[in-house]
Write a protein that holds these residues in place. Structure first.
Motif, PDB file in Angstrom:
ATOM      1  N   LEU A 299      -5.251 -10.354 -19.657  1.00 35.45           N
ATOM      2  CA  LEU A 299      -5.129  -9.330 -18.685  1.00 35.45           C
ATOM      3  C   LEU A 299      -4.001  -8.529 -19.183  1.00 35.45           C
ATOM      4  O   LEU A 299      -2.782  -9.173 -19.419  1.00 35.45           O
ATOM      5  N   ARG A 300      -3.971  -7.227 -18.824  1.00 31.14           N
ATOM      6  CA  ARG A 300      -2.957  -6.389 -18.945  1.00 31.14           C
ATOM      7  C   ARG A 300      -2.692  -5.769 -17.430  1.00 31.14           C
ATOM      8  O   ARG A 300      -3.679  -4.793 -17.236  1.00 31.14           O
ATOM      9  N   VAL A 301      -1.607  -5.818 -17.009  1.00 35.83           N
ATOM     10  CA  VAL A 301      -1.174  -5.057 -15.706  1.00 35.83           C
ATOM     11  C   VAL A 301      -0.482  -3.880 -15.849  1.00 35.83           C
ATOM     12  O   VAL A 301       0.699  -3.671 -16.499  1.00 35.83           O
ATOM     13  N   LEU A 302      -1.041  -2.630 -15.503  1.00 32.58           N
ATOM     14  CA  LEU A 302      -0.335  -1.380 -15.599  1.00 32.58           C
ATOM     15  C   LEU A 302       0.042  -0.835 -14.322  1.00 32.58           C
ATOM     16  O   LEU A 302      -0.707  -0.854 -13.426  1.00 32.58           O
ATOM     17  N   LEU A 303       1.102  -0.897 -14.043  1.00 34.03           N
ATOM     18  CA  LEU A 303       1.782  -0.478 -12.739  1.00 34.03           C
ATOM     19  C   LEU A 303       1.458   1.086 -12.557  1.00 34.03           C
ATOM     20  O   LEU A 303       1.295   1.902 -13.638  1.00 34.03           O
ATOM     21  N   GLY A 304       1.382   1.565 -11.122  1.00 40.39           N
ATOM     22  CA  GLY A 304       1.066   3.175 -10.975  1.00 40.39           C
ATOM     23  C   GLY A 304       2.276   3.917 -11.584  1.00 40.39           C
ATOM     24  O   GLY A 304       3.490   3.461 -11.194  1.00 40.39           O
ATOM     25  N   ARG A 305       2.110   5.208 -12.113  1.00 36.79           N
ATOM     26  CA  ARG A 305       3.042   5.796 -12.781  1.00 36.79           C
ATOM     27  C   ARG A 305       3.752   6.875 -12.229  1.00 36.79           C
ATOM     28  O   ARG A 305       4.277   7.911 -12.657  1.00 36.79           O
ATOM     29  N   THR A 306       3.208   7.347 -11.007  1.00 36.46           N
ATOM     30  CA  THR A 306       3.477   8.475 -10.290  1.00 36.46           C
ATOM     31  C   THR A 306       4.268   8.427  -9.281  1.00 36.46           C
ATOM     32  O   THR A 306       4.790   9.561  -8.866  1.00 36.46           O
ATOM     33  N   GLY A 307       4.922   7.209  -8.837  1.00 38.37           N
ATOM     34  CA  GLY A 307       5.660   7.069  -7.743  1.00 38.37           C
ATOM     35  C   GLY A 307       7.203   7.489  -8.269  1.00 38.37           C
ATOM     36  O   GLY A 307       7.658   7.219  -9.226  1.00 38.37           O
ATOM     37  N   ALA A 308       7.916   7.761  -7.260  1.00 41.79           N
ATOM     38  CA  ALA A 308       9.287   7.857  -7.505  1.00 41.79           C
ATOM     39  C   ALA A 308      10.023   6.512  -7.970  1.00 41.79           C
ATOM     40  O   ALA A 308      11.170   6.867  -8.580  1.00 41.79           O
ATOM     41  N   ASP A 309       9.646   5.404  -7.653  1.00 43.64           N
ATOM     42  CA  ASP A 309      10.179   4.345  -8.049  1.00 43.64           C
ATOM     43  C   ASP A 309       9.763   3.672  -9.337  1.00 43.64           C
ATOM     44  O   ASP A 309      10.211   2.823  -9.848  1.00 43.64           O
ATOM     45  N   TYR A 310       8.853   4.488 -10.025  1.00 43.66           N
ATOM     46  CA  TYR A 310       8.395   4.031 -11.464  1.00 43.66           C
ATOM     47  C   TYR A 310       9.439   3.858 -12.323  1.00 43.66           C
ATOM     48  O   TYR A 310      10.299   4.929 -12.695  1.00 43.66           O
ATOM     49  N   ASP A 311       9.422   2.693 -13.009  1.00 44.05           N
ATOM     50  CA  ASP A 311      10.422   2.481 -14.159  1.00 44.05           C
ATOM     51  C   ASP A 311       9.694   2.072 -15.313  1.00 44.05           C
ATOM     52  O   ASP A 311       8.697   0.752 -15.194  1.00 44.05           O
ATOM     53  N   PRO A 312       9.508   2.692 -16.509  1.00 47.79           N
ATOM     54  CA  PRO A 312       8.640   2.456 -17.384  1.00 47.79           C
ATOM     55  C   PRO A 312       9.122   1.050 -18.214  1.00 47.79           C
ATOM     56  O   PRO A 312       8.442   0.364 -18.877  1.00 47.79           O
TER      57      PRO A 312
ATOM     58  N   PRO B 179       0.728  -1.274   0.127  1.00 44.95           N
ATOM     59  CA  PRO B 179      -0.032   0.189   0.073  1.00 44.95           C
ATOM     60  C   PRO B 179       0.902   1.335  -0.081  1.00 44.95           C
ATOM     61  O   PRO B 179       0.327   2.211  -0.242  1.00 44.95           O
ATOM     62  N   THR B 180       2.025   1.287   0.349  1.00 44.44           N
ATOM     63  CA  THR B 180       2.985   2.501   0.427  1.00 44.44           C
ATOM     64  C   THR B 180       3.823   2.683  -0.968  1.00 44.44           C
ATOM     65  O   THR B 180       4.565   3.552  -0.943  1.00 44.44           O
ATOM     66  N   ASP B 181       3.772   1.771  -1.668  1.00 44.54           N
ATOM     67  CA  ASP B 181       4.540   1.802  -2.935  1.00 44.54           C
ATOM     68  C   ASP B 181       3.614   1.865  -4.240  1.00 44.54           C
ATOM     69  O   ASP B 181       2.726   1.474  -4.387  1.00 44.54           O
ATOM     70  N   MET B 182       3.633   3.212  -4.716  1.00 46.45           N
ATOM     71  CA  MET B 182       2.672   3.704  -5.564  1.00 46.45           C
ATOM     72  C   MET B 182       2.526   2.998  -6.940  1.00 46.45           C
ATOM     73  O   MET B 182       1.762   2.928  -7.515  1.00 46.45           O
ATOM     74  N   MET B 183       3.775   2.125  -7.277  1.00 45.77           N
ATOM     75  CA  MET B 183       3.831   1.422  -8.432  1.00 45.77           C
ATOM     76  C   MET B 183       2.712   0.325  -8.446  1.00 45.77           C
ATOM     77  O   MET B 183       2.223  -0.284  -9.049  1.00 45.77           O
ATOM     78  N   TRP B 184       2.603  -0.257  -6.954  1.00 43.53           N
ATOM     79  CA  TRP B 184       1.708  -1.236  -6.651  1.00 43.53           C
ATOM     80  C   TRP B 184       0.281  -0.615  -6.106  1.00 43.53           C
ATOM     81  O   TRP B 184      -0.678  -1.061  -6.755  1.00 43.53           O
ATOM     82  N   SER B 185       0.420   0.238  -5.353  1.00 45.24           N
ATOM     83  CA  SER B 185      -1.030   0.703  -4.791  1.00 45.24           C
ATOM     84  C   SER B 185      -1.750   1.448  -5.812  1.00 45.24           C
ATOM     85  O   SER B 185      -3.067   1.553  -5.964  1.00 45.24           O
ATOM     86  N   GLN B 186      -1.149   1.797  -6.832  1.00 40.62           N
ATOM     87  CA  GLN B 186      -1.908   2.854  -8.061  1.00 40.62           C
ATOM     88  C   GLN B 186      -2.102   1.648  -9.300  1.00 40.62           C
ATOM     89  O   GLN B 186      -2.465   2.284 -10.558  1.00 40.62           O
ATOM     90  N   ALA B 187      -1.700   0.513  -9.371  1.00 37.49           N
ATOM     91  CA  ALA B 187      -1.858  -0.301 -10.348  1.00 37.49           C
ATOM     92  C   ALA B 187      -3.296  -0.629 -10.815  1.00 37.49           C
ATOM     93  O   ALA B 187      -3.981  -0.475  -9.820  1.00 37.49           O
ATOM     94  N   SER B 188      -3.194  -0.995 -12.120  1.00 38.82           N
ATOM     95  CA  SER B 188      -4.624  -1.140 -12.688  1.00 38.82           C
ATOM     96  C   SER B 188      -4.594  -2.528 -13.432  1.00 38.82           C
ATOM     97  O   SER B 188      -3.390  -2.653 -14.210  1.00 38.82           O
ATOM     98  N   VAL B 189      -5.477  -3.463 -13.682  1.00 38.39           N
ATOM     99  CA  VAL B 189      -5.593  -4.310 -14.221  1.00 38.39           C
ATOM    100  C   VAL B 189      -6.562  -4.120 -15.656  1.00 38.39           C
ATOM    101  O   VAL B 189      -7.757  -3.728 -15.261  1.00 38.39           O
ATOM    102  N   GLN B 190      -6.203  -4.356 -16.772  1.00 39.88           N
ATOM    103  CA  GLN B 190      -7.273  -4.386 -17.787  1.00 39.88           C
ATOM    104  C   GLN B 190      -7.440  -5.501 -18.432  1.00 39.88           C
ATOM    105  O   GLN B 190      -6.593  -6.493 -18.521  1.00 39.88           O
TER     106      GLN B 190
END
Length: 656
Positions: free
Chosen positions: A283-296, A266-277
């Motif tokens: 299924l397509r997993v999109l990680l949260g993209r606003t966190g400091a650790d986000y890596d495209p 819950p404290t890692d925005m790549m996980w906590s803001q992830a979405s699944v389409q």
């Protein structure tokens, strides 16, 4: 059309009046040629405010003098500019989009469509572009969606500046939705080129997992491990699924998987803001993209630890398409087999005289303005910085090309003094060097000294900049308030946003440079910083007085350009008195409008101007050669440059 009477009656025929209207051209469209952080190169782009400039060309850049000139132009009243970017040595970012078999489908290059041409947009700015590909399209097998985003890292977060989305694209060249023209025509960030493969493969989506009916999974609890691998390593979390929550459909699986991923960290925005389409059964997993650790280039993978739900819905085993989160335009290190190679952008290597002057054949540099309909003022601020102290060799090369081009285009050139010209002796020496180089021209003006403005990129410390951008803004402001015939100088010509000057002139020093045709910028107590000169570079006291003053020359240029364009109707018309009368009427009407605006001397139109086009100006010999001669004269308004006050004592005599 002519009437063809065939029966007795009344016929209606509409006849043209024969009157022609000549519209006056604009007077203060300002062209800036120089280096910018972004934007198409050697293409004139029209902008109307500072916001347009920042969006299209990146705004201020401390290494690029012209960016400050554009900002000064808008701050001082300018409202219509043409920007020509030169980028010597620069290169555009790109990335290859591949299919699942590593075959190149498309190459995306930072750029945009200008007219009918695809123009690259060089510079490292393109490394901030991200491309998403998914297959949630009308036909998930043959079509795909493509989104382009520009991102900026700010305070540890990814800020999306703008996004473009193109849906239901095809790789069939004959289809109306063929990806290449659809994206190229609609995007202001990228241009696509087709890969060399004959089968035109569809690019793979970014992170897809094949699916099946989850209801076939065995009853009981199940646990799936999800791993996110980035450039700094991998993070694995278990996703526990109680038997009571076992999904029965892929839609339920999508919702369940999304909630489990978000709750896992819950404290890692790549996980906590992830979405699944869910698209096309995958299924397509999109990680949260606003966190400091986000890596495209992060890669998501799954493994079953208990149960078989993961394998059943396609998260593990066959059907997995493992790919990075986004295609990164300009990134040079592929993270997986399905991530196409890319080329980073390259910033320009600095202004050169050749790049700024450009080539007419290549329509580069100042000659890129060939594609512009009209411009009235030309500024090339970086030309003043091309030479070392005491030299103007490169400046001469640029201005020697710019001055005749301005004459050809009925435009006016503003020349900045170099940074080392910061004393009265330097100024006199510099204006003498311009004269020796043959740069005294009636369509050019120079101003001294340079301005010192607060630089927001350097803690608002003062920075020395050339005055051309601010002066061009004052030209536009004066034209709008009074007219082109009013001198852009004096009390009404205060310069906004100036903290100081490189040199403060005194009255006697002003008296040294004014007769040389070098215009002063002065600071007056309780008034501010003013433009205090209105002479062209041909305005030296020893030269012809016809084009001494800037408003006289600019008024003449506007009249010439307007009449030249407005009299095009006369070409190929029968060359007789009827045509001459039409020309006289059109030109007289145009000049009368200027007279009513106060553009000329004289109490009546007869005193202010004349238009002559008759048998006297058009002898039979010229008519035989297909020539029509039109003579237009006007009495220009000249500025009151010197106000002389005479004071006399009056003696009263005693009455007797």
């Amino acid at each position: 059309m002519p009437v063809n009477p065939t029966y007795p009656g009344v016929y209606l025929q509409e006849l043209p009046s024969g009157a022609r209207t000549i519209a006056g051209l604009p007077t203060s469209v300002t062209a800036f040629v120089g280096r910018f952080g972004r934007g198409p190169q050697n293409v004139p782009v029209r902008i109307f405010n500072q916001g347009d400039f920042e969006r299209s060309f990146g705004g201020l850049d401390r290494d690029r003098e012209t960016t400050y000139a554009v900002a000064q132009f808008f701050q001082n009243g300018g409202g219509d500019a043409l920007i020509v970017r030169v980028a010597p040595g620069g290169g555009a970012s790109d990335v290859i989009l591949q299919d699942d078999a590593n075959v190149t489908a498309l190459t995306a290059t930072a750029g945009q469509q200008i007219g009918d041409a695809s123009v690259e947009n060089p510079g490292r700015w393109g490394d901030n572009l991200r491309i998403d590909v998914d297959h949630a399209a009308s036909d998930p097998v043959t079509e795909f969606n493509l989104s382009v985003s520009e991102v900026r890292r700010e305070a540890g977060r990814s800020l999306v500046l703008r996004t473009e989305t193109f849906r239901n694209l095809s790789m069939t060249t004959t289809a109306a939705n063929y990806a290449v023209p659809v994206v190229n025509d609609g995007s202001t960030m990228i241009q696509l080129t087709q890969g060399a493969s004959a089968n035109r493969p569809v690019p793979t989506g970014t992170q897809g997992f094949g699916g099946a009916d989850p209801g076939a999974a065995a009853a009981g609890d199940s646990e799936i491990e999800m791993t996110v691998t980035t450039g700094t390593g991998g993070v694995t979390e278990p996703l526990a699924i109680p038997a009571a929550d076992m999904p029965a459909t892929m839609g339920q699986a999508r919702s369940l998987l999304e909630s489990l991923i978000r709750a896992a960290r819950p404290t890692d925005m790549m996980w906590s803001q992830a979405s699944v389409q869910l698209a096309g059964g995958a299924l397509r997993v999109l990680l949260g993209r606003t966190g400091a650790d986000y890596d495209p280039e992060a890669v998501v993978s799954f493994a079953d630890t208990t149960g078989d739900l993961g394998a059943n819905i396609g998260l593990v085993g066959g059907g997995v398409t493992e790919n990075v989160q986004q295609y990164v335009v300009g990134s040079g290190s592929p993270a997986t087999a399905f991530r196409g190679a890319a080329t980073p952008g390259v910033d320009d290597t600095g202004a050169t005289a050749l790049a700024l002057a450009g080539s007419r054949a290549a329509r580069s540099g100042i000659f890129a303005l060939e594609a512009a309909d009209v411009f009235n003022i030309l500024c090339i601020p970086e030309a003043s910085r091309l030479d070392g102290p005491g030299a103007i060799t490169n400046l001469t090369q640029v201005m020697a090309a710019a001055e005749p081009y301005c004459e050809e285009r009925f435009a006016f050139l503003l020349i900045d003094p170099p940074p080392d010209v910061d004393t009265i002796d330097d100024a006199l020496g510099w204006i003498g060097d311009l004269a020796a180089a043959g740069l005294r021209h009636r369509n050019a003006a120079a101003y001294f000294p340079r301005l010192r403005i607060a630089d927001p990129l350097d803690g608002n410390r003062l920075r020395s900049v050339g005055p051309s951008g601010a002066v061009a803004g004052i030209y536009a402001r004066t034209d709008g308030a009074f007219g082109v015939f009013r001198a852009p100088a004096g009390i009404v010509a205060s310069i906004r946003g100036v903290g100081d000057l490189d040199y403060r002139l005194t009255d006697p020093e002003n008296g040294l440079i004014n007769p040389e045709g070098l215009n002063a910028i002065r600071v007056f107590d309780n008034i501010g910083t003013l433009v205090w000169g209105a002479r062209t570079l041909e305005g030296s006291n020893i030269l012809s007085p016809d084009w001494r003053y800037i408003p006289v020359r600019r008024t003449a240029l506007n009249i010439e350009a307007s009449l030249l364009r407005g009299l095009q109707f006369a070409v190929f018309e029968p060359n007789d008195e009827r045509l001459w009368a039409q020309i006289r009427l059109a030109a007289t009407s145009f000049m009368s409008r200027l007279f009513r605006q106060g553009a000329f001397q004289g109490a009546s139109p007869r005193d202010a101007f004349f238009v002559k086009c008759d048998a006297e100006t058009n002898p039979q010999a010229d008519i035989d050669l297909g020539i029509v001669n039109v003579l237009v004269g006007f009495a220009p308004l000249k500025p009151a440059e010197f106000v002389i006050l005479s004071l006399q004592l009056m003696n009263l005599q005693a009455e007797t």
